[in-house]
Design an enzyme around this catalytic site. Structure first.
Site, PDB file in Angstrom:
ATOM      1  N   CYS A 102     -11.160 -21.607 -13.002  1.00  0.00           N
ATOM      2  CA  CYS A 102     -10.907 -22.298 -14.127  1.00  0.00           C
ATOM      3  C   CYS A 102     -11.185 -21.807 -15.399  1.00  0.00           C
ATOM      4  O   CYS A 102     -10.571 -20.936 -16.008  1.00  0.00           O
ATOM      5  CB  CYS A 102     -11.441 -23.923 -14.125  1.00  0.00           C
ATOM      6  N   HIS A 195      -9.749 -25.302  -8.601  1.00  0.00           N
ATOM      7  CA  HIS A 195     -11.112 -25.402  -8.195  1.00  0.00           C
ATOM      8  C   HIS A 195     -11.097 -25.418  -6.592  1.00  0.00           C
ATOM      9  O   HIS A 195     -11.245 -26.214  -6.018  1.00  0.00           O
ATOM     10  CB  HIS A 195     -11.726 -26.574  -8.754  1.00  0.00           C
ATOM     11  N   GLU A 197     -13.820 -24.716  -5.141  1.00  0.00           N
ATOM     12  CA  GLU A 197     -15.204 -25.346  -4.554  1.00  0.00           C
ATOM     13  C   GLU A 197     -15.180 -26.863  -4.570  1.00  0.00           C
ATOM     14  O   GLU A 197     -16.148 -27.581  -4.275  1.00  0.00           O
ATOM     15  CB  GLU A 197     -16.114 -24.900  -5.620  1.00  0.00           C
TER      16      GLU A 197
END
Length: 250
Positions: A102, A195, A197
């Site tokens: 990001c 993202h 994660e």
């Protein structure tokens, strides 16, 4: 002792820990290590947003770094952002593995000569299907999947984007909202706008916080939450891609 040298990675955290993430996960550091780390590795935390940076004389001891997301603009000239750009230029020159997520994707692009700015289409929040560029030459990121998938879904939350990638970079994914969802430079730089994660609950909480701070409109927030309820990100695929990149297995 088996004689295998311990792999060492650093998280360059460009965001403070939200109360929710601290309570549920113990901090973003744990979220990243859970997603990208493996047994027997050492991970170090550097809160770059607070001015904590790795010693430049210690960089050679690391196998790679991850740059997190951030509420800050990658094109801003805060001292810590400029210092981060210099660090990323150094790591690139050393050909250290660097994964940007990001804001990390954007600041990596900026540091290496690309252009970033406000997204032309505004906020992108929710689950986005990103399309993989066909006929990738020499890209092995998707090798373990057996074949290059036409698309993968990922959690997104950003209002800035890469406008132009650095010289020598290759765009490997795009979406209806964002022209550069992923880019690589050689086999040591990887930027991902989404993202990989994030879990859905982290984004739910982030949407609520953005709404509370009047950063987004209520209708927009409800639409984003509906997307979360009706779609799933390809988290396992993204984690595998990121892990294999960081470990040099591709």
């Amino acid at each position: 002792m088996n004689g295998v040298e311990e792999k060492r990675y650093g998280l360059l955290q460009a965001v403070g820990d939200s109360d929710y993430v601290k309570k549920v996960y113990g901090g973003y550091f744990n979220v990243f290590v859970s997603a990208f780390g493996e047994e027997g590795e050492r991970w170090d935390l550097f809160r770059v947003v607070e001015g904590e940076f790795p010693d430049m004389n210690e960089l050679h001891k690391y196998d790679g770094f991850v740059v997190s997301g951030s509420p800050h603009d990658a094109y801003a000239n805060d001292y810590w952002i400029l210092k981060l750009c210099f660090l990323l230029q150094t790591l690139d020159a050393m050909e250290k593995k660097v994964l940007g997520i990001c804001f990390g994707h954007q600041v990596l692009c900026r540091a290496l000569g690309g252009k970033v700015g406000k997204a032309y289409t505004g906020w992108d929040i929710g689950i986005r299907r990103v399309r993989i560029v066909k006929d990738l030459t020499g890209c092995r990121l998707f090798e373990e999947l057996g074949e290059i998938p036409p698309s993968l879904s990922i959690i997104e939350c950003h209002q800035d984007e890469v406008w132009e990638v650095p010289l020598g970079a290759e765009v490997i994914a795009f979406s209806d909202k964002t022209g550069v969802e992923m880019f690589t430079i050689g086999d040591h730089i990887l930027g991902i706008q989404g993202h990989p994660e994030y879990t859905k609950d982290i984004l739910y909480n982030l949407i609520d916080r953005l709404l509370s701070s009047n950063s987004i409109e209520r209708d927009f927030a409800e639409t984003a939450k509906f997307e979360l309820e009706t779609a799933e990100p390809d988290r396992k695929c993204w984690e595998m891609i990121c892990r294999n990149f960081l470990k040099g297995r591709i």
